[in-house]
Structures are given as structure tokens and as C-alpha cells.
Design a protein around this motif. Structure first.
Motif, PDB file in Angstrom:
ATOM      1  N   GLY A 120      11.580 -23.589  36.353  1.00 44.32           N
ATOM      2  CA  GLY A 120      10.613 -24.387  35.617  1.00 44.32           C
ATOM      3  C   GLY A 120      11.130 -25.780  35.342  1.00 44.32           C
ATOM      4  O   GLY A 120      12.285 -26.114  35.627  1.00 44.32           O
ATOM      5  N   ALA A 121      10.284 -26.589  34.750  1.00 46.91           N
ATOM      6  CA  ALA A 121      10.592 -28.000  34.535  1.00 46.91           C
ATOM      7  C   ALA A 121      11.802 -28.221  33.633  1.00 46.91           C
ATOM      8  O   ALA A 121      12.436 -29.279  33.701  1.00 46.91           O
ATOM      9  N   GLU A 122      12.145 -27.225  32.797  1.00 42.76           N
ATOM     10  CA  GLU A 122      13.256 -27.404  31.864  1.00 42.76           C
ATOM     11  C   GLU A 122      14.625 -27.108  32.480  1.00 42.76           C
ATOM     12  O   GLU A 122      15.648 -27.364  31.852  1.00 42.76           O
ATOM     13  N   ILE A 123      14.660 -26.562  33.696  1.00 41.70           N
ATOM     14  CA  ILE A 123      15.937 -26.250  34.340  1.00 41.70           C
ATOM     15  C   ILE A 123      16.707 -27.539  34.627  1.00 41.70           C
ATOM     16  O   ILE A 123      16.154 -28.518  35.127  1.00 41.70           O
ATOM     17  N   ASP A 124      17.997 -27.512  34.320  1.00 42.94           N
ATOM     18  CA  ASP A 124      18.868 -28.672  34.554  1.00 42.94           C
ATOM     19  C   ASP A 124      19.776 -28.489  35.761  1.00 42.94           C
ATOM     20  O   ASP A 124      20.016 -29.437  36.509  1.00 42.94           O
ATOM     21  N   PHE A 125      20.313 -27.261  35.961  1.00 43.00           N
ATOM     22  CA  PHE A 125      21.231 -26.999  37.065  1.00 43.00           C
ATOM     23  C   PHE A 125      20.962 -25.619  37.651  1.00 43.00           C
ATOM     24  O   PHE A 125      20.388 -24.747  36.993  1.00 43.00           O
ATOM     25  N   THR A 126      21.417 -25.441  38.890  1.00 44.83           N
ATOM     26  CA  THR A 126      21.334 -24.132  39.535  1.00 44.83           C
ATOM     27  C   THR A 126      22.715 -23.722  40.037  1.00 44.83           C
ATOM     28  O   THR A 126      23.608 -24.564  40.186  1.00 44.83           O
ATOM     29  N   TYR A 127      22.862 -22.441  40.291  1.00 44.47           N
ATOM     30  CA  TYR A 127      24.127 -21.901  40.802  1.00 44.47           C
ATOM     31  C   TYR A 127      23.809 -20.802  41.793  1.00 44.47           C
ATOM     32  O   TYR A 127      22.979 -19.926  41.518  1.00 44.47           O
ATOM     33  N   GLN A 128      24.487 -20.828  42.958  1.00 49.14           N
ATOM     34  CA  GLN A 128      24.262 -19.826  43.993  1.00 49.14           C
ATOM     35  C   GLN A 128      24.937 -18.508  43.587  1.00 49.14           C
ATOM     36  O   GLN A 128      26.162 -18.449  43.477  1.00 49.14           O
ATOM     37  N   MET A 129      24.127 -17.481  43.350  1.00 47.87           N
ATOM     38  CA  MET A 129      24.687 -16.222  42.857  1.00 47.87           C
ATOM     39  C   MET A 129      24.092 -14.987  43.529  1.00 47.87           C
ATOM     40  O   MET A 129      24.428 -13.863  43.177  1.00 47.87           O
ATOM     41  N   GLU A 130      23.218 -15.186  44.524  1.00 47.89           N
ATOM     42  CA  GLU A 130      22.621 -14.031  45.193  1.00 47.89           C
ATOM     43  C   GLU A 130      22.773 -14.165  46.710  1.00 47.89           C
ATOM     44  O   GLU A 130      22.273 -15.115  47.305  1.00 47.89           O
ATOM     45  N   ARG A 131      23.434 -13.201  47.331  1.00 48.02           N
ATOM     46  CA  ARG A 131      23.665 -13.205  48.773  1.00 48.02           C
ATOM     47  C   ARG A 131      22.477 -12.571  49.512  1.00 48.02           C
ATOM     48  O   ARG A 131      21.649 -11.871  48.914  1.00 48.02           O
ATOM     49  N   SER A 132      22.419 -12.804  50.824  1.00 45.88           N
ATOM     50  CA  SER A 132      21.381 -12.165  51.628  1.00 45.88           C
ATOM     51  C   SER A 132      21.529 -10.652  51.608  1.00 45.88           C
ATOM     52  O   SER A 132      20.563  -9.909  51.788  1.00 45.88           O
ATOM     53  N   SER A 133      22.754 -10.187  51.366  1.00 42.90           N
ATOM     54  CA  SER A 133      23.004  -8.739  51.258  1.00 42.90           C
ATOM     55  C   SER A 133      22.471  -8.166  49.953  1.00 42.90           C
ATOM     56  O   SER A 133      22.364  -6.949  49.798  1.00 42.90           O
ATOM     57  N   GLY A 134      22.153  -9.054  49.018  1.00 37.54           N
ATOM     58  CA  GLY A 134      21.711  -8.617  47.701  1.00 37.54           C
ATOM     59  C   GLY A 134      22.819  -8.581  46.684  1.00 37.54           C
ATOM     60  O   GLY A 134      22.572  -8.432  45.477  1.00 37.54           O
ATOM     61  N   ASN A 135      24.080  -8.720  47.139  1.00 37.78           N
ATOM     62  CA  ASN A 135      25.210  -8.713  46.213  1.00 37.78           C
ATOM     63  C   ASN A 135      25.257  -9.999  45.400  1.00 37.78           C
ATOM     64  O   ASN A 135      24.855 -11.064  45.865  1.00 37.78           O
ATOM     65  N   ASN A 136      25.790  -9.876  44.195  1.00 34.55           N
ATOM     66  CA  ASN A 136      25.883 -11.017  43.291  1.00 34.55           C
ATOM     67  C   ASN A 136      27.331 -11.501  43.178  1.00 34.55           C
ATOM     68  O   ASN A 136      28.061 -11.473  44.154  1.00 34.55           O
ATOM     69  N   VAL A 137      27.764 -11.896  42.004  1.00 35.01           N
ATOM     70  CA  VAL A 137      29.070 -12.527  41.826  1.00 35.01           C
ATOM     71  C   VAL A 137      30.105 -11.503  41.316  1.00 35.01           C
ATOM     72  O   VAL A 137      29.865 -10.840  40.305  1.00 35.01           O
ATOM     73  N   PRO A 138      31.243 -11.379  41.966  1.00 36.60           N
ATOM     74  CA  PRO A 138      32.297 -10.473  41.496  1.00 36.60           C
ATOM     75  C   PRO A 138      32.901 -10.919  40.165  1.00 36.60           C
ATOM     76  O   PRO A 138      33.154 -12.116  39.964  1.00 36.60           O
TER      77      PRO A 138
END
Length: 502
Positions: free
Chosen positions: A413-431
Motif C-alpha cells: 500500500g501507499a504507506e510502505i517505505d521499504f521492501t525485503y526479499q524473503m520468499e523464494r520460488s520454492s516457497g521457503n522463507n528466511v533461515p
């Protein structure tokens, strides 16, 4: 989506503002048109209808009868914010705070017919805010007419609990508590090994974090974490916090949560995490660069001050909301803390938490809050509170190799300031470190995105210790995907951390 078909009978009643002269002459007569309170199902339907229409729900914009109904259904406890202006939240800067508070209590006493000792639950020592017990609708109407009232809200209305009761699931960003004590083995493709024997999550390479460590490791910076606490069983977030290449730092664990269904209960239940979420966030930010084959955090030489402020990520009751408020004010007063990270929230504003955020911000803290995480079909909620506040930096999670494709459960949404890559194509997230010693896990959503970004801020501030909050923030923006023209739903996007610390 079918809209709510609740219609409230609202009749305007004219009467003068309450002041000391009114009180001396007795309570002003107030005509009550709708005497019976709405039930919690009707209240939730009204809230949901407002949000589905594209608006933010606000207690302040709601009718007197509606606010009183929610207070009545919430153990009759109200949160009252007062002051001479909308931004008069800091008690130490308000010369009139005691007089105004006494005026309010005197009015409540007269309308309720009770002594102050039976009305006042607690008065905040730092904020112009107090919690009071109110039964009568007339009292709410009179309070909301006082010129020095900033807000009157239910302090113990359980929106999410009611949603689960009526529909089986909480239709919101809090559809899950965010809790889980499980452990999972990490896929070898989801990390790289760095000296002395730590696992650097795959997302670090995507943001150039591991390369940025040649310039900054977060040393000298203290990050405050407001969450569900930290596991007492995870030594790398305890006695071994300075393991491996992490040294010269501290972790302080605090508890300001009362684990009770009764709002009048007292006694904090300690700093230990009983949910697992807070442990994951602390690991994400500052887990040591260890020699034990475990995941390392973004700013592995930063110090941590953690708060168990709630039982889970859904800030749905009196003790959760009160705990978060206390954590913000205490971190605001902690001169060592420069950054605050909170991956919890609500789908509508909570006055006392808003005051706490503003208080911490006024003390120079750089605040990061989660933009929202939910099941995919409830993402209509948009960016949640308090991430939408101007005093906070809202962060959400995106898919690998993108800056404008949100993760399956993330809000945008409009209030978002930053993003972070945390979802892989495999569906796994961050260790991350598991709740249990010697074990690992994955964590996702806007929660891990927020904690990771707070860790990035620690790296930038550590590299430039004399900088102000705004200088750190500007450097992060300048090192991001969409600078200088932020994306309408994803802000400045992904941060190139190497660029941010050079």
C-alpha cells in the motif's frame, strides 16, 4: 464482498462543553436515544464494513453509542487520551496535564456516581493517557464533549477474538497469531557458510548484506525489539550472544506483559518468549556470527534490548496494547537505543500505542513496523497500524528477485517505505535460529522483512555513528530500488546494503 447492513440511529443532541463550572453545578442532563448497547457481532460487522469500503476504521470518527457499546463489551474499560492539542501526548511537556486529568476524573465520578478510586485503573507516567472504568453511556458522551479530550476508546475490546467466535477465522492481518515453536532443517540452497561457521541466509546475498559486512557489522548500535520476548532456551540469544565473530555487545531482556484474561490483573510474567515469534525477530536482527553452524543475523555485532510486550502478534486486548505502549515509552527513554523494530500490529488505530510511538519518535528513535501479514484472501486490509503512522517506517516482504511482487501473505500500500526479499520460488522463507538451542527454522511475512530492515539500519548507523535518524533514513532511501521516486505500493523498494554503507 457483501457490505455490512447495520444502521445506527444517530440523533444529534446539543449541549455545552463540560468544564469545572458545569461540574460544580452538577452533571449536565444528557438525552439517551439508544439505551441498549450493540453486541460484539454488530460491532465487528460495522468495523468490517468500514474497512471493506476502503476506509480506515476509527473510534474517534464513530458515534458515541457505538464507542460506548464497544467499551461496554470490553469489560467496561476505556482508554482516555487528553491534552491541550492533538499532539499533546508527552506528560512532561504539558504544564496542565494534572489539572486536566483531575477534571476528567471529576466528571467521570459525577456521571458514574463513584469515587475516583473506583474509576481510575492506571495513569501513564510519561503520556497524557489513562485507563478508566465506565459503565454509563452518558459518561462517554460527556467525556467526548470535553475540549481537552484527544480520544476515548475501548481499552479491552477483542476484535479478533470476536471474529474467530463468529466466523471461525480472524478476517484480518492477524488471522494467525504468528506463533510456533517448531524447528526445521534448512535446505542447503537457502544459505551460504561464512566464517567461522555460520549460515548466512540466501536473502543476504540478494541485498548485498554479506559484502556490506566489510564496512559495517552493526557495532556500537543498540536495537530495541518489541515482540513476544526471546526464548530462554536459545543460548545464541543469551549466554552465547558474543559467540564467534560477535563480540563486545549485550542483550537485555525485559517483560512488560501481564498474562491474564482479566484487565485488572497485575504482575508481568517475565521476558521469556512463549510464542516463538519474538525469538525469530531477535535472531533476524542480531544473531551472532557463530561457530556453531547456525544462522547469523543482519547486524551481528549490534546490541539488543528486547521486550516481551504481548503474547503474540495480534494486539487484541488490554494487556497486549498496554504492554506495547509501555515498551515504546521505555525504549524511548533508553538513550542507548537508536532503532526500534516491531513486527506486530492491528487493523485499526489504538490511541495509547499511537501515543507510545510518537513518544519514542520524539526521542529520536528510528522506528520500523510491519506492513501486515495475513492469508492471501484477507490482504484487502492494506497496511496495518502502527506501520501506517508517519513516525514509523512501514516494511513489507516481496518475492525473490523482485521489488514489487509481495509475498503470498504480505500486505502492500501507499504507506510502505521499504521492501525485503524473503520468499523464494520454492516457497521457503528466511533461515533463523530456532526457539530451541542448536536448531534452525524459517520465518516469513512482513515480520521478517521488518526485522531485517531494522538490522540494515543498524549497519548504516554503525558506519556513520554521528549521523541523525534522518541522515540514516535518507541513505537507506538513496540506496534503494525506486529512489528518488517511490513506488505507489512498495515505497523505495529493496535496499542495496553495500551501497548504503559505502
Amino acid at each position: 464482498m457483501k457490505k455490512s447492513l447495520i444502521y445506527l440511529l444517530i440523533v444529534s443532541v446539543s449541549f455545552t462543553s463540560c468544564n469545572r463550572e458545569d461540574l460544580q453545578n452538577g452533571t449536565s442532563p444528557i438525552e439517551i436515544v439508544q439505551k441498549d448497547p450493540l453486541n460484539s457481532k454488530q460491532i465487528n460487522e460495522k468495523i468490517n464494513g468500514t474497512i471493506r469500503s476502503g476506509e480506515r476504521f476509527s473510534w474517534q470518527k464513530s458515534a458515541d453509542h457505538f464507542v460506548w457499546s464497544a467499551i461496554f463489551n470490553g469489560n467496561k474499560i476505556a482508554s482516555v487520551g487528553f491534552g491541550t492539542s492533538g499532539n499533546d501526548f508527552d506528560r512532561s511537556l504539558s504544564s496542565d496535564s494534572e489539572r486536566i486529568q483531575n477534571d476528567i476524573l471529576e466528571l467521570i465520578e459525577q456521571y458514574e456516581g463513584k469515587a475516583a478510586s473506583r474509576v481510575l485503573m492506571t495513569a501513564d507516567p510519561y503520556l497524557n493517557q489513562m485507563d478508566v472504568i465506565i459503565e454509563k453511556q452518558e459518561t462517554i458522551i460527556a467525556l467526548r464533549k470535553m475540549k481537552n479530550i484527544r480520544y476515548v476508546e475501548p481499552a479491552d475490546y477483542h476484535y479478533f477474538e470476536n471474529e474467530r467466535k463468529f466466523s471461525g477465522t480472524a478476517k484480518s492481518s492477524g488471522s494467525s497469531s504468528g506463533c510456533g515453536l517448531e524447528s526445521n532443517a534448512l535446505a542447503s540452497t537457502d544459505y551460504s557458510t561464512v566464517s567461522p561457521n555460520a549460515k548466512a541466509p540466501w536473502s543476504f546475498a540478494k541485498h548485498n548484506i554479506t559484502t556490506a559486512w566489510n564496512y559495517s557489522t552493526g557495532a556500537g548500535i543498540t536495537v530495541g525489539v518489541i515482540d513476544s520476548g526471546v526464548s530462554s532456551e536459545q543460548s545464541l540469544l543469551g549466554s552465547s550472544f558474543n559467540n564467534g565473530l560477535s563480540s563486545g555487545r549485550t542483550i537485555s531482556k525485559n517483560g512488560v506483559y501481564v498474562d491474564s484474561v482479566w484487565p485488572w490483573s497485575t504482575g508481568y510474567d517475565g521476558s521469556a518468549d512463549k510464542c516463538g515469534h519474538g525469538t525469530s525477530m531477535a535472531s533476524t536482527i542480531a544473531a551472532p556470527r557463530n561457530n556453531m553452524g547456525q544462522p547469523v543475523g543482519v547486524a551481528y555485532n549490534s546490541s539488543l534490548v528486547t521486550y516481551r510486550a504481548a503474547s503474540n502478534v495480534v494486539l487484541d486486548g488490554y494487556h497486549e496494547q498496554n504492554g506495547v505502549k509501555i515498551a515504546f515509552t521505555e525504549l524511548g527513554n533508553n538513550t542507548k537505543v537508536k532503532i526500534i523494530s516491531m513486527s506486530m500490529g492491528h487493523i485499526f488505530s489504538v490511541g495509547k500505542i499511537e501515543d507510545g510511538v510518537k513518544y519514542a519518535y520524539s526521542k529520536g528513535k528510528l522506528i520500523f513496523c510491519a506492513g501486515g501479514t495475513s492469508t492471501s484472501f484477507t490482504n484487502f486490509v492494506g497496511v496495518i497500524f502502527p506501520a501506517w503512522m508517519s513516525e514509523a517506517q512501514a516494511v513489507t516482504g516481496v518475492k525473490e528477485n523482485t521489488s514489487n511482487q509481495k509475498c503470498e501473505v504480505c500486505h502492500s500500500g501507499a504507506e510502505i517505505d521499504f521492501t525485503y526479499q524473503m520468499e523464494r520460488s520454492s516457497g521457503n522463507n528466511v533461515p533463523v535460529l530456532s526457539y530451541y538451542n542448536g536448531q534452525t527454522n524459517y520465518v516469513g511475512g512482513s515480520s521478517v522483512a521488518t526485522a531485517s530492515t531494522a538490522g540494515i539500519a543498524a549497519l548504516v548507523w554503525s558506519k556513520n555513528p554521528s549521523w541523525t535518524r534522518d541522515q540514516v533514513l535518507n541513505k537507506m532511501r538513496q540506496s534503494s530500488t525506486y529512489y528518488p521516486n517511490p513506488n505507489s505500493d512498495y515505497g523505495y523498494g529493496n535496499i542495496n546494503v553495500l551501497q548504503a554503507v559505502q
